[in-house]
Design a protein around this motif. Sequence first.
Motif, mmCIF file in Angstrom:
data_model
loop_
_atom_site.group_PDB
_atom_site.id
_atom_site.type_symbol
_atom_site.label_atom_id
_atom_site.label_comp_id
_atom_site.label_asym_id
_atom_site.label_seq_id
_atom_site.Cartn_x
_atom_site.Cartn_y
_atom_site.Cartn_z
ATOM 1 N N ALA A 36 8.611 44.280 -21.169
ATOM 2 C CA ALA A 36 9.674 45.303 -20.911
ATOM 3 C C ALA A 36 9.418 46.625 -20.857
ATOM 4 C CB ALA A 36 10.672 45.010 -22.164
ATOM 5 N N GLU A 37 8.399 47.085 -21.620
ATOM 6 C CA GLU A 37 7.950 48.398 -21.646
ATOM 7 C C GLU A 37 7.251 48.804 -20.222
ATOM 8 O OE1 GLU A 37 4.582 51.384 -23.602
ATOM 9 O OE2 GLU A 37 5.120 49.565 -24.673
ATOM 10 N N ALA A 38 6.139 47.824 -19.985
ATOM 11 C CA ALA A 38 5.779 47.903 -18.671
ATOM 12 C C ALA A 38 6.787 48.207 -17.416
ATOM 13 C CB ALA A 38 4.656 46.721 -18.302
ATOM 14 N N GLU A 39 7.603 47.077 -17.373
ATOM 15 C CA GLU A 39 8.902 47.078 -16.259
ATOM 16 C C GLU A 39 9.504 48.369 -16.293
ATOM 17 O OE1 GLU A 39 11.789 44.078 -14.175
ATOM 18 O OE2 GLU A 39 11.552 44.008 -16.389
ATOM 19 N N HIS A 40 9.843 48.992 -17.494
ATOM 20 C CA HIS A 40 10.473 50.279 -17.418
ATOM 21 C C HIS A 40 9.568 51.389 -16.992
ATOM 22 C CE1 HIS A 40 12.983 53.660 -19.042
ATOM 23 N NE2 HIS A 40 11.792 54.038 -19.629
ATOM 24 N N ILE A 41 8.291 51.375 -17.250
ATOM 25 C CA ILE A 41 7.302 52.313 -16.654
ATOM 26 C C ILE A 41 7.245 52.360 -15.103
ATOM 27 C CG2 ILE A 41 4.982 53.159 -16.514
ATOM 28 C CD1 ILE A 41 4.752 52.189 -19.545
ATOM 29 N N VAL A 42 7.100 51.059 -14.608
ATOM 30 C CA VAL A 42 7.041 50.858 -13.280
ATOM 31 C C VAL A 42 8.410 51.344 -12.673
ATOM 32 C CG1 VAL A 42 7.075 49.149 -11.342
ATOM 33 C CG2 VAL A 42 5.336 48.859 -13.244
ATOM 34 N N ASP A 43 9.709 50.791 -13.228
ATOM 35 C CA ASP A 43 10.966 51.410 -12.748
ATOM 36 C C ASP A 43 11.088 52.836 -12.544
ATOM 37 O OD1 ASP A 43 11.813 48.890 -11.964
ATOM 38 O OD2 ASP A 43 12.693 48.412 -13.778
ATOM 39 N N THR A 44 10.754 53.482 -13.518
ATOM 40 C CA THR A 44 10.817 55.033 -13.841
ATOM 41 C C THR A 44 9.833 55.913 -13.290
ATOM 42 O OG1 THR A 44 10.004 55.162 -15.818
ATOM 43 C CG2 THR A 44 12.406 54.612 -15.841
ATOM 44 N N ARG A 45 8.693 55.410 -12.865
ATOM 45 C CA ARG A 45 7.632 56.336 -12.542
ATOM 46 C C ARG A 45 6.917 56.041 -11.320
ATOM 47 N NH1 ARG A 45 4.795 58.317 -17.885
ATOM 48 N NH2 ARG A 45 6.590 59.076 -18.775
ATOM 49 N N LEU A 46 7.012 54.449 -10.846
ATOM 50 C CA LEU A 46 6.095 54.037 -9.811
ATOM 51 C C LEU A 46 7.105 53.902 -8.655
ATOM 52 C CD1 LEU A 46 3.504 52.035 -11.599
ATOM 53 C CD2 LEU A 46 3.544 54.241 -10.845
ATOM 54 N N VAL A 47 8.295 53.495 -8.746
ATOM 55 C CA VAL A 47 9.185 52.926 -7.631
ATOM 56 C C VAL A 47 9.907 53.998 -6.675
ATOM 57 C CG1 VAL A 47 11.329 51.782 -7.184
ATOM 58 C CG2 VAL A 47 9.915 50.857 -8.848
ATOM 59 N N ASP A 48 10.231 54.974 -7.165
ATOM 60 C CA ASP A 48 10.969 56.319 -6.322
ATOM 61 C C ASP A 48 10.378 57.474 -6.613
ATOM 62 O OD1 ASP A 48 12.691 57.367 -4.726
ATOM 63 O OD2 ASP A 48 14.336 57.379 -6.198
ATOM 64 N N PRO A 49 9.560 57.890 -5.704
ATOM 65 C CA PRO A 49 9.064 57.170 -4.417
ATOM 66 C C PRO A 49 8.002 56.489 -4.399
ATOM 67 C CG PRO A 49 7.972 59.383 -4.869
ATOM 68 C CD PRO A 49 9.031 59.312 -5.734
ATOM 69 N N PRO A 50 7.665 55.219 -3.881
ATOM 70 C CA PRO A 50 7.025 54.326 -4.155
ATOM 71 C C PRO A 50 5.667 54.865 -4.048
ATOM 72 C CG PRO A 50 8.375 53.651 -2.267
ATOM 73 C CD PRO A 50 8.758 54.929 -2.511
ATOM 74 N N GLN A 51 4.814 54.599 -5.276
ATOM 75 C CA GLN A 51 3.402 54.925 -5.624
ATOM 76 C C GLN A 51 2.409 53.729 -5.171
ATOM 77 O OE1 GLN A 51 2.747 58.307 -6.935
ATOM 78 N NE2 GLN A 51 5.012 58.397 -6.601
#
Length: 108
Positions: A36-51
Amino acid sequence: MATDPEHLFLNVDSCLRVTWCWIEALTGHDPASAAAEAEHIVDTRLVDPPQLGVEFHFGLVVDMYLAAGDTELAGAALARAEWFPTLTASATRKVPPAAQGPAATGTR
């Protein structure tokens, strides 16, 4: 994790934090919470814009959810991971017609 305590390099910090969560999850330290923590990090920092590597990091999230025994959330994360290569490939990897072979240029 004290790798970047001031979060000066958010993209690197995010990747390290997701990797740290993955290590924690696969060594038996509450994989559901780590996922859950990792998914939150991916969603908030790596998705928009896609990293770079967003699909890889979603793959780590999938692995964590599987370690937690939650196949439903693992499937949802996998579906999101599979969406990104199509998006990034069409947006950033333009192949010149000559590199596509003779059929693309109409020559033999």
